[in-house]
Design a protein around this motif. Structure first.
Motif, short mmCIF file in Angstrom:
data_model
loop_
_atom_site.label_atom_id
_atom_site.label_comp_id
_atom_site.label_asym_id
_atom_site.label_seq_id
_atom_site.Cartn_x
_atom_site.Cartn_y
_atom_site.Cartn_z
N VAL A 51 -6.48 -14.15 0.87
CA VAL A 51 -6.04 -13.39 -0.30
C VAL A 51 -5.54 -14.35 -1.37
O VAL A 51 -5.00 -15.42 -1.07
CB VAL A 51 -4.92 -12.38 0.06
CG1 VAL A 51 -5.48 -11.23 0.86
CG2 VAL A 51 -3.79 -13.06 0.80
N ASP A 52 -5.75 -13.94 -2.62
CA ASP A 52 -5.27 -14.75 -3.74
C ASP A 52 -3.84 -14.38 -4.13
O ASP A 52 -3.04 -15.26 -4.47
CB ASP A 52 -6.19 -14.54 -4.95
CG ASP A 52 -7.63 -14.92 -4.65
OD1 ASP A 52 -7.86 -16.04 -4.18
OD2 ASP A 52 -8.53 -14.08 -4.89
N LEU A 53 -3.52 -13.09 -4.09
CA LEU A 53 -2.18 -12.60 -4.44
C LEU A 53 -1.51 -12.14 -3.17
O LEU A 53 -1.92 -11.13 -2.58
CB LEU A 53 -2.28 -11.46 -5.46
CG LEU A 53 -3.06 -11.76 -6.74
CD1 LEU A 53 -3.22 -10.50 -7.58
CD2 LEU A 53 -2.34 -12.85 -7.55
N SER A 54 -0.51 -12.89 -2.72
CA SER A 54 0.08 -12.60 -1.40
C SER A 54 1.60 -12.64 -1.47
O SER A 54 2.20 -13.07 -2.47
CB SER A 54 -0.42 -13.60 -0.37
OG SER A 54 -0.05 -14.92 -0.73
N TYR A 111 9.99 -3.76 8.68
CA TYR A 111 9.87 -4.85 9.66
C TYR A 111 8.45 -5.40 9.64
O TYR A 111 8.23 -6.62 9.65
CB TYR A 111 10.23 -4.35 11.05
CG TYR A 111 9.89 -5.32 12.16
CD1 TYR A 111 10.74 -6.37 12.47
CD2 TYR A 111 8.70 -5.18 12.87
CE1 TYR A 111 10.41 -7.28 13.48
CE2 TYR A 111 8.36 -6.07 13.88
CZ TYR A 111 9.22 -7.12 14.18
OH TYR A 111 8.89 -8.01 15.17
N ALA A 112 7.46 -4.49 9.62
CA ALA A 112 6.06 -4.91 9.58
C ALA A 112 5.76 -5.70 8.31
O ALA A 112 5.11 -6.76 8.35
CB ALA A 112 5.15 -3.70 9.68
N TRP A 157 -1.25 -4.90 6.44
CA TRP A 157 -1.86 -5.03 5.12
C TRP A 157 -3.36 -5.28 5.23
O TRP A 157 -3.88 -5.62 6.28
CB TRP A 157 -1.21 -6.16 4.33
CG TRP A 157 -1.32 -7.53 4.97
CD1 TRP A 157 -0.47 -8.08 5.89
CD2 TRP A 157 -2.36 -8.49 4.77
NE1 TRP A 157 -0.89 -9.33 6.26
CE2 TRP A 157 -2.06 -9.62 5.58
CE3 TRP A 157 -3.51 -8.52 3.97
CZ2 TRP A 157 -2.87 -10.74 5.63
CZ3 TRP A 157 -4.32 -9.65 4.00
CH2 TRP A 157 -3.99 -10.75 4.83
N ASP A 158 -4.04 -5.09 4.10
CA ASP A 158 -5.46 -5.41 3.96
C ASP A 158 -5.65 -6.20 2.67
O ASP A 158 -4.88 -6.04 1.71
CB ASP A 158 -6.33 -4.15 3.91
CG ASP A 158 -6.45 -3.49 5.27
OD1 ASP A 158 -6.59 -4.21 6.27
OD2 ASP A 158 -6.42 -2.24 5.34
N ALA A 159 -6.68 -7.00 2.62
CA ALA A 159 -7.05 -7.72 1.41
C ALA A 159 -8.00 -6.86 0.59
O ALA A 159 -9.09 -6.50 1.06
CB ALA A 159 -7.70 -9.06 1.75
N VAL A 160 -7.60 -6.51 -0.62
CA VAL A 160 -8.39 -5.62 -1.47
C VAL A 160 -8.69 -6.34 -2.78
O VAL A 160 -7.79 -6.85 -3.44
CB VAL A 160 -7.64 -4.30 -1.75
CG1 VAL A 160 -8.47 -3.40 -2.66
CG2 VAL A 160 -7.32 -3.58 -0.44
N TYR A 219 -0.47 -1.17 3.66
CA TYR A 219 -0.52 0.25 3.97
C TYR A 219 0.75 0.71 4.69
O TYR A 219 1.06 1.91 4.74
CB TYR A 219 -1.76 0.59 4.80
CG TYR A 219 -1.95 -0.22 6.06
CD1 TYR A 219 -1.27 0.09 7.24
CD2 TYR A 219 -2.83 -1.30 6.08
CE1 TYR A 219 -1.46 -0.66 8.39
CE2 TYR A 219 -3.02 -2.06 7.23
CZ TYR A 219 -2.34 -1.73 8.38
OH TYR A 219 -2.51 -2.48 9.54
N ALA A 220 1.50 -0.24 5.27
CA ALA A 220 2.78 0.11 5.91
C ALA A 220 3.73 0.75 4.91
O ALA A 220 4.55 1.60 5.28
CB ALA A 220 3.42 -1.13 6.53
#
Length: 282
Positions: free
Chosen positions: A19-22, A75-76, A83-86, A98-99
């Protein structure tokens, strides 16, 4: 000492690969703090239910379970999980957690339910408000996963659902609370909720909508809103609810549901047998 020196190792253990933005380390630190706040208020809300009458625990149970799930979701996120990379419109990929939406899927309906029970509004209105909160959260989730400008269509649907929810909780439910004589307490709670709810579309638009602020900046915005929303509201319910007439609110549920006194049981009627009838006739 070794534990203190180690610090926050979440992003090394669960690195945001691809991912670029993390999320940054400072962002993770902030999320650990939000996790601790939710967990602390979970115990603050739950523990008093152990000494209160069982029939007066509805708000303790409803809000404490939402706080517990919020603790797990934060906590997650603090652990850089869930999370997912979008890919975004600008071609960069961004972590979409998504948490966060799982937390809102529980906390927003729990708030709508608590406000509805306190106002004495009908169950049809309470169910409508719960569904509206789900519509709001889920359309924002779909919008976050949309890689084109069409995300703003989902944003519009979700924001429209919030507007209806706000009108219901500030108008219809207030009128019901006014009939019961609790309009002042209701407006304190509902006004606080809607003031914060108003800022969620702004935060979403700046972060996962337009990418004006990064992942960490978005978490600072959303985390502050989440801390001020459910934990503070829960304390508000605990402070104000002892002065409410629970029977008047129809919340004074029986502590012995399904248990009936033997003295109140209907007696069996003795049905004369056919032989007795025949002997009598003879």
């Amino acid at each position: 000492m070794d534990l203190l020196a180690r610090g926050n190792d979440a992003l090394n253990t669960n690195p945001p690969i691809g991912v670029d933005l993390s999320l940054s380390v400072n962002g993770s630190d902030w999320l650990w703090a939000v996790t601790a706040v939710h967990l602390l208020f979970f115990f603050i809300v739950l523990v008093p239910s152990f000494t209160s009458p069982e029939s007066k625990r509805v708000f303790n149970y409803t809000l404490s379970i939402a706080l517990l799930i919020g603790s797990a979701c934060y906590y997650a996120q603090a652990s850089d999980l869930g999370w997912d990379a979008v890919q975004q419109e600008n071609g960069l990929t961004r972590q979409i957690f998504y948490a966060r939406y799982i937390n809102w899927t529980v906390s927003f309906p729990a708030i709508a339910l608590s406000l509805g029970l306190m106002s004495g509004v009908s169950w049809t209105t309470i169910i409508l408000n719960i569904v509206l909160s789900w519509t709001w959260v889920l359309t924002y989730l779909v919008g976050a996963y949309t890689t084109t400008a069409y995300k703003w269509g989902f944003f519009a649907f979700g924001t429209f659902a919030y507007v209806i929810l706000a009108m219901s909780t500030l108008n219809e439910s207030r009128e019901s609370a006014e009939v019961l004589g609790y309009s002042r307490h209701y407006m304190i709670l509902s006004g606080w909720v809607n003031l914060l709810w108003l800022l969620y579309p702004v935060a979403w638009g700046l972060s996962e909508g337009a990418n004006v602020i990064g992942v960490t900046g978005g978490f600072i915005f959303f985390g502050a809103l989440d801390v001020l929303l459910l934990p503070v509201l829960s304390v508000g319910f605990l402070v104000l609810s002892p002065g409410w007439d629970w029977a008047k609110l129809q919340l004074d549920f029986s502590e012995y549901r399904g248990v009936r006194s033997i003295d109140n049981q209907p007696t069996k009627e003795t049905v004369p047998s056919t032989e007795d009838n025949n002997s009598t006739a003879i």
